[in-house]
Design an enzyme around this catalytic site. Structure first.
Site, PDB file in Angstrom:
ATOM      1  N   GLU A 174       0.847  -1.189  -0.048  1.00  0.00           N
ATOM      2  CA  GLU A 174       0.207  -0.081  -0.077  1.00  0.00           C
ATOM      3  C   GLU A 174       0.750   1.192   0.063  1.00  0.00           C
ATOM      4  O   GLU A 174       0.655   2.165   1.071  1.00  0.00           O
ATOM      5  CB  GLU A 174      -1.057  -0.070   1.271  1.00  0.00           C
ATOM      6  CG  GLU A 174      -1.950  -1.334   1.226  1.00  0.00           C
ATOM      7  CD  GLU A 174      -3.275  -1.066   1.773  1.00  0.00           C
ATOM      8  OE1 GLU A 174      -3.291  -0.278   2.763  1.00  0.00           O
ATOM      9  OE2 GLU A 174      -4.230  -2.062   1.942  1.00  0.00           O
ATOM     10  N   GLU A 305      -4.803  -8.829  -0.495  1.00  0.00           N
ATOM     11  CA  GLU A 305      -5.581  -8.648   0.774  1.00  0.00           C
ATOM     12  C   GLU A 305      -7.052  -8.598   0.370  1.00  0.00           C
ATOM     13  O   GLU A 305      -7.334  -7.598  -0.528  1.00  0.00           O
ATOM     14  CB  GLU A 305      -5.166  -7.284   1.283  1.00  0.00           C
ATOM     15  CG  GLU A 305      -3.831  -7.318   2.021  1.00  0.00           C
ATOM     16  CD  GLU A 305      -3.521  -6.328   2.896  1.00  0.00           C
ATOM     17  OE1 GLU A 305      -4.344  -5.308   3.298  1.00  0.00           O
ATOM     18  OE2 GLU A 305      -2.240  -5.760   3.140  1.00  0.00           O
TER      19      GLU A 305
HETATM   20  O1  AHR Z   1      -5.244  -6.173   7.004  1.00  0.00           O
HETATM   21  C1  AHR Z   1      -5.047  -5.242   7.737  1.00  0.00           C
HETATM   22  C2  AHR Z   1      -4.473  -3.857   6.925  1.00  0.00           C
HETATM   23  O2  AHR Z   1      -5.369  -3.404   5.736  1.00  0.00           O
HETATM   24  C3  AHR Z   1      -3.262  -4.155   6.215  1.00  0.00           C
HETATM   25  O3  AHR Z   1      -2.098  -3.794   7.214  1.00  0.00           O
HETATM   26  C4  AHR Z   1      -3.062  -3.014   5.142  1.00  0.00           C
HETATM   27  O4  AHR Z   1      -2.217  -3.209   4.279  1.00  0.00           O
HETATM   28  C5  AHR Z   1      -4.582  -2.791   4.840  1.00  0.00           C
HETATM   29  O5  AHR Z   1      -4.796  -1.530   4.816  1.00  0.00           O
END
Ligand code: AHR
Length: 506
Positions: A174, A305
């Site tokens: 991110e 994710e």
């Molecule tokens: O999964 C929780 C968080 O969500 C992670 O650390 C981040 O990459 C995303 O914003």
């Protein structure tokens, strides 16, 4: 209404990469400490501090890879703090997740030991946000190089003679946000630089994953793809990175008010399912951009994710992202997998966030009783594991399909995907209707199926979930609502249910 579909069992589509059933473990809340890792002195059975009942439960899922150490944590993690004697490891502050102190007792060697116990491949997410190229380069060397060099000598001194195999390597996380707040152009240049110094040692070939977009930010993907075609240098045999990632969470409300995991109305449920089904639009959109620059589909999408994100459970640390997991979460997972199977040509990996005690977890551990609970989502992973590395099969829907209007969107309420592997057919079916059963008739062409076995995951209510006191409220059971006759597979789907049908292709 009977839902009709056709599957040509003899026409194989692209292989469903097993890595789309991947996982994610961050130093966040009780995912690592109290989840995977309890320390060697714990009275919970463990090996080197790693909780063995968690390992056993996950082994049943055949998890293909585990992403670590973050997430946002990855971009403030300095790997050298997590090696060597534990008493010498410095304490750091986990600023993203609750401001708690991190003693670094779970570091590189512990993570690699966990992967070995799980029989899974490591996916390491390197620090671009607050690290250096040299730091990341030396981490690769420490892990994967044989021979003699300062980093290798250090690894050996810490008890590991042989290099490990590490394929999957993330170049930050991110980077548009917690990973450095960069612009796409700025990060694309950084990704090239970091990728350059993450070397392949011996036969360890890295699969470098550039940190990708949030949700539907297609411009980010386009910028990363453009950077791959800069190469004037004839000596470069491979692209700088082999995949770009994307993150997409299913959030029914707003970030400020995401709603409770276990208390929700039917309307909120349907909104959730619309958001989950939008993964199809998401992957189509990013894939379309990539097709412009890479029509051969050499660069993969890594959805590293995904999953539901609810308000934390009352009374728990807001920075720990601990949430319960209901039948609704299970259906979110099953819909995602149908979409993943459909995008098998471009999607090379996906990682649910996160495996233990955080967000849409497989396993919840109780801090008091120390009991372990398998969530409804866990059971979807287990019921679907036969799709890993199987050939996808197209499911053609015929005629009218059940659907409902949800705000401006139309939600198809029956979701289906199929695959074949080793002469066996596996069909997954979800009925997303909160109140009505559905009957599905699939015309199997080019072969039939015999010796059918079916499992069903459902419960009295969508809000049902598992607890230490009632660990099997939502658990798979044999399903007798399935028949095969004259090449027609008929499946009865009760309201809000997930069914898998498996059998030998005849
Ligand atoms: O999964 C929780 C968080 O969500 C992670 O650390 C981040 O990459 C995303 O914003």
């Amino acid at each position: 209404m009977t839902v009709s579909a056709v599957i040509n069992v003899d026409i194989e589509g692209p292989k469903i990469n097993r890595h789309v059933y991947g996982h994610f473990a961050e130093h966040l809340g009780r995912c690592i400490y109290g989840g995977f890792y309890v320390g060697e002195d714990s009275d919970i059975p463990n090996e080197g501090g790693i909780r063995l009942d968690v390992v056993e439960a996950l082994k049943a899922l055949d998890i293909p890879n585990l992403r670590w150490p973050g997430g946002c944590f990855a971009d403030e993690y300095h790997w050298r703090d997590g090696i060597g004697p534990k008493e010498d490891r410095p304490v750091m502050v986990n600023t993203h997740w609750g401001g708690v102190e991190e003693n670094n007792h779970f570091g590189t060697h512990e993570f690699m030991a966990l992967c070995e116990l799980l029989g899974t491949e490591p996916y390491i997410s390197g620090n671009v946000g607050s690290g250096t190229v040299q730091e990341m380069s030396e981490w690769v060397e420490y892990l994967t190089r044989d021979g003699d060099s300062p980093a290798v000598r250090q690894r050996k001194a810490n008890g590991r003679e042989e290099p490990w195999k590490v394929k999957y390597w993330g170049l930050g996380n991110e980077t548009w946000g917690c990973g450095g707040n960069m612009s796409a152009e700025q990060y694309a240049l950084e990704a090239r630089r970091y990728a350059t110094y993450c070397r392949d040692y011996g036969d360890n070939k890295l699969y470098r994953i550039a940190a990708g977009a949030s949700d539907f930010s297609y411009g980010w993907t386009e910028t990363l793809m453009k950077q791959l075609s800069h190469l004037g240098c004839q000596r470069v045999e491979r692209p700088m990175y082999q995949a770009v990632s994307v993150h997409y969470y299913t959030i029914a409300g707003t970030w400020a008010d995401k709603g409770a995991a276990t208390v929700f109305t039917d309307d909120e449920y349907y909104t959730t399912m619309v958001k989950a089904a939008r993964t199809d639009e998401l992957l189509t959109g990013h894939a379309n951009v990539m097709d412009l620059y890479d029509p051969q589909k050499e660069i993969g999408i890594v959805l590293d994710e995904w999953g539901t994100w609810w308000d934390v459970e009352p009374g728990t640390n807001p920075g720990f992202l601990y949430q319960q997991n209901t039948l609704r979460d299970a259906l979110v997972a099953s819909v995602h997998f149908d979409v993943f199977h459909k995008h098998a040509d471009r999607l090379v990996m996906a990682n649910i966030a996160q495996t233990v005690n955080v967000l849409q977890a497989m396993i919840l551990t109780d801090p008091e009783s120390k009991a372990l609970v398998l969530t409804p989502t866990y059971h979807v992973f287990r019921m679907n594991k036969g799709h890993q590395d199987a050939a996808s099969l197209r499911v053609d829907r015929v005629g009218e399909q059940p659907s409902r209007e949800v705000g401006d969107a139309t939600l198809e309420t029956v979701s289906v995907s199929a695959s074949r592997k080793d002469g066996r057919l596996l069909v997954s079916l979800s009925n997303l209707d909160a109140g009505a059963a559905q009957d599905v008739e699939i015309d199997l062409r080019g072969g039939s199926v015999e010796g059918v076995e079916a499992l069903i995951l459902t419960a009295g209510a969508l809000q049902d979930h598992n607890t230490p006191e009632a660990p099997e409220s939502v658990a798979p059971r044999a399903h007798d609502g399935v028949s095969v006759e004259g090449g027609k597979l008929r499946v009865h789907l009760p309201a809000h249910s997930f069914v898998t049908v498996a059998g030998a292709i005849a």
